[in-house]
Design an enzyme around this catalytic site. Structure first.
Site, PDB file in Angstrom:
ATOM      1  N   TYR A 173     -27.368 -28.219 -26.704  1.00  9.19           N
ATOM      2  CA  TYR A 173     -25.930 -28.485 -26.641  1.00  9.19           C
ATOM      3  C   TYR A 173     -25.565 -29.848 -26.057  1.00  9.19           C
ATOM      4  O   TYR A 173     -24.390 -30.185 -25.995  1.00  9.19           O
ATOM      5  CB  TYR A 173     -25.239 -27.372 -25.837  1.00  9.19           C
ATOM      6  CG  TYR A 173     -25.437 -26.004 -26.468  1.00  9.19           C
ATOM      7  CD1 TYR A 173     -24.986 -25.751 -27.765  1.00  9.19           C
ATOM      8  CD2 TYR A 173     -26.081 -24.978 -25.792  1.00  9.19           C
ATOM      9  CE1 TYR A 173     -25.181 -24.511 -28.355  1.00  9.19           C
ATOM     10  CE2 TYR A 173     -26.275 -23.728 -26.373  1.00  9.19           C
ATOM     11  CZ  TYR A 173     -25.829 -23.503 -27.658  1.00  9.19           C
ATOM     12  OH  TYR A 173     -26.010 -22.287 -28.250  1.00  9.19           O
ATOM     13  N   ALA A 187     -20.190 -17.731 -29.720  1.00  8.33           N
ATOM     14  CA  ALA A 187     -20.856 -16.526 -30.238  1.00  8.33           C
ATOM     15  C   ALA A 187     -19.926 -15.677 -31.102  1.00  8.33           C
ATOM     16  O   ALA A 187     -20.385 -14.976 -32.020  1.00  8.33           O
ATOM     17  CB  ALA A 187     -21.402 -15.698 -29.082  1.00  8.33           C
ATOM     18  N   ASN A 244     -18.831 -19.116 -23.000  1.00  9.11           N
ATOM     19  CA  ASN A 244     -19.939 -19.861 -22.394  1.00  9.11           C
ATOM     20  C   ASN A 244     -19.869 -21.367 -22.580  1.00  9.11           C
ATOM     21  O   ASN A 244     -20.655 -22.095 -21.961  1.00  9.11           O
ATOM     22  CB  ASN A 244     -21.301 -19.326 -22.875  1.00  9.11           C
ATOM     23  CG  ASN A 244     -21.510 -17.877 -22.477  1.00  9.11           C
ATOM     24  OD1 ASN A 244     -21.361 -17.539 -21.306  1.00  9.11           O
ATOM     25  ND2 ASN A 244     -21.807 -17.022 -23.425  1.00  9.11           N
ATOM     26  N   ARG A 269     -27.029 -25.885 -18.676  1.00 12.28           N
ATOM     27  CA  ARG A 269     -28.331 -25.461 -19.218  1.00 12.28           C
ATOM     28  C   ARG A 269     -28.439 -25.842 -20.688  1.00 12.28           C
ATOM     29  O   ARG A 269     -27.456 -26.218 -21.312  1.00 12.28           O
ATOM     30  CB  ARG A 269     -28.484 -23.935 -19.088  1.00 12.28           C
ATOM     31  CG  ARG A 269     -28.938 -23.469 -17.713  1.00 12.28           C
ATOM     32  CD  ARG A 269     -29.252 -21.977 -17.712  1.00 12.28           C
ATOM     33  NE  ARG A 269     -30.166 -21.643 -18.799  1.00 12.28           N
ATOM     34  CZ  ARG A 269     -29.877 -20.774 -19.788  1.00 12.28           C
ATOM     35  NH1 ARG A 269     -28.709 -20.167 -19.831  1.00 12.28           N
ATOM     36  NH2 ARG A 269     -30.751 -20.520 -20.744  1.00 12.28           N
ATOM     37  N   ARG A 273     -30.835 -22.682 -37.008  1.00 15.40           N
ATOM     38  CA  ARG A 273     -31.266 -21.889 -35.855  1.00 15.40           C
ATOM     39  C   ARG A 273     -31.597 -20.446 -36.290  1.00 15.40           C
ATOM     40  O   ARG A 273     -32.039 -20.230 -37.404  1.00 15.40           O
ATOM     41  CB  ARG A 273     -30.178 -21.963 -34.769  1.00 15.40           C
ATOM     42  CG  ARG A 273     -29.942 -23.415 -34.291  1.00 15.40           C
ATOM     43  CD  ARG A 273     -28.889 -23.485 -33.209  1.00 15.40           C
ATOM     44  NE  ARG A 273     -29.290 -22.730 -32.032  1.00 15.40           N
ATOM     45  CZ  ARG A 273     -28.456 -22.448 -31.008  1.00 15.40           C
ATOM     46  NH1 ARG A 273     -27.198 -22.882 -31.044  1.00 15.40           N
ATOM     47  NH2 ARG A 273     -28.879 -21.765 -29.980  1.00 15.40           N
ATOM     48  N   GLU A 283     -13.651 -25.788 -38.244  1.00 21.39           N
ATOM     49  CA  GLU A 283     -14.674 -25.063 -37.485  1.00 21.39           C
ATOM     50  C   GLU A 283     -15.711 -26.072 -36.998  1.00 21.39           C
ATOM     51  O   GLU A 283     -16.292 -26.808 -37.810  1.00 21.39           O
ATOM     52  CB  GLU A 283     -15.339 -24.018 -38.390  1.00 21.39           C
ATOM     53  CG  GLU A 283     -16.491 -23.291 -37.715  1.00 21.39           C
ATOM     54  CD  GLU A 283     -17.266 -22.372 -38.672  1.00 21.39           C
ATOM     55  OE1 GLU A 283     -16.893 -22.292 -39.863  1.00 21.39           O
ATOM     56  OE2 GLU A 283     -18.234 -21.754 -38.211  1.00 21.39           O
TER      57      GLU A 283
HETATM   58  O1  CA2 Z   1     -23.359 -24.801 -31.465  1.00 20.93           O
HETATM   59  C1  CA2 Z   1     -22.298 -24.289 -31.056  1.00 20.93           C
HETATM   60  O2  CA2 Z   1     -21.318 -24.967 -30.750  1.00 20.93           O
HETATM   61  C2  CA2 Z   1     -22.208 -22.771 -30.868  1.00 20.93           C
HETATM   62  O3  CA2 Z   1     -20.905 -22.364 -31.278  1.00 20.93           O
HETATM   63  C3  CA2 Z   1     -22.426 -22.513 -29.394  1.00 20.93           C
HETATM   64  C4  CA2 Z   1     -22.515 -21.035 -29.025  1.00 20.93           C
HETATM   65  C5  CA2 Z   1     -23.471 -20.294 -29.957  1.00 20.93           C
HETATM   66  O4  CA2 Z   1     -23.404 -18.900 -29.693  1.00 20.93           O
HETATM   67  C6  CA2 Z   1     -23.174 -20.548 -31.407  1.00 20.93           C
HETATM   68  O5  CA2 Z   1     -24.128 -19.855 -32.208  1.00 20.93           O
HETATM   69  C7  CA2 Z   1     -23.215 -22.017 -31.717  1.00 20.93           C
HETATM   70  C8  CA2 Z   1     -23.003 -20.833 -27.588  1.00 20.93           C
HETATM   71  C9  CA2 Z   1     -22.378 -21.677 -26.550  1.00 20.93           C
HETATM   72  C10 CA2 Z   1     -23.134 -21.464 -25.262  1.00 20.93           C
HETATM   73  O6  CA2 Z   1     -23.051 -22.626 -24.511  1.00 20.93           O
HETATM   74  C11 CA2 Z   1     -23.935 -22.786 -23.487  1.00 20.93           C
HETATM   75  C12 CA2 Z   1     -23.656 -23.777 -22.592  1.00 20.93           C
HETATM   76  C13 CA2 Z   1     -24.502 -23.997 -21.531  1.00 20.93           C
HETATM   77  C14 CA2 Z   1     -25.644 -23.241 -21.380  1.00 20.93           C
HETATM   78  C15 CA2 Z   1     -25.934 -22.253 -22.287  1.00 20.93           C
HETATM   79  C16 CA2 Z   1     -25.068 -22.019 -23.341  1.00 20.93           C
END
Ligand code: CA2
Length: 142
Positions: free
Chosen positions: A23, A77, A11, A18, A107, A98
């Site tokens: 992010y 994730a 993702n 979004r 969170r 990391e």
């Molecule tokens: O904070 C981070 O970089 C994460 O690795 C991002 C992951 C999340 O599952 C981790 O817990 C923390 C999710 C990335 C999803 O990215 C998106 C981008 C656009 C819209 C929604 C989600």
């Protein structure tokens, strides 16, 4: 020339579309450009990989063996679920950082668990795109 592999999980290709409050507003293409430009400015080369598939991420990490000096990894994730990615990172024995865009410790409780944390040379969370650039600097300093 030092070579850094940047691996992004599921993702993250949707960045900028979004959830900008979590992010950031930057797109995935902008992140890739910042990473490449930053490495080049330091006389290094960055290869950037993203996949939504756990096995593809394992394959890419395995292929890095002997070919890269460091890995920057945001397993997204899969951070919280994947023993396979953690094992691959340990197996290739390349120093890795990391990185998470958000502060995963602030969170939901399930995001506090990271399978890749214990063997990481460094962890950078909650710094947005800058975290990737700091990770590159750290790996180049080793
Ligand atoms: O904070 C981070 O970089 C994460 O690795 C991002 C992951 C999340 O599952 C981790 O817990 C923390 C999710 C990335 C999803 O990215 C998106 C981008 C656009 C819209 C929604 C989600």
């Amino acid at each position: 020339m030092k070579r850094i592999l940047v691996v992004n999980g599921p993702n993250l290709n949707l960045l900028g579309i979004r959830e900008p409050e979590i992010y950031g507003k930057g797109t995935y293409a902008e992140l890739v450009k910042q990473i490449r430009d930053h490495a080049a400015a330091r006389g290094a080369e960055a290869a950037v990989f993203q996949s939504n598939h756990e096995g593809a991420i394992v394959d890419r990490i395995q292929e890095a063996y002997g070919a890269f000096d460091g890995i920057v990894v945001n397993p997204a994730a899969y951070t919280h679920t994947s023993v396979a990615i953690a094992d691959a990172l340990k197996a290739v024995a390349i120093p890795y950082v990391e990185v998470h865009l958000s502060d995963i410790d602030a969170r939901e409780p399930f995001r506090k668990i990271s399978y890749v944390a214990s063997a990481a040379a460094k962890r950078i969370t909650g710094r947005g795109f800058a975290g990737y650039l700091e990770a590159i600097d750290f790996l180049l300093s080793l």
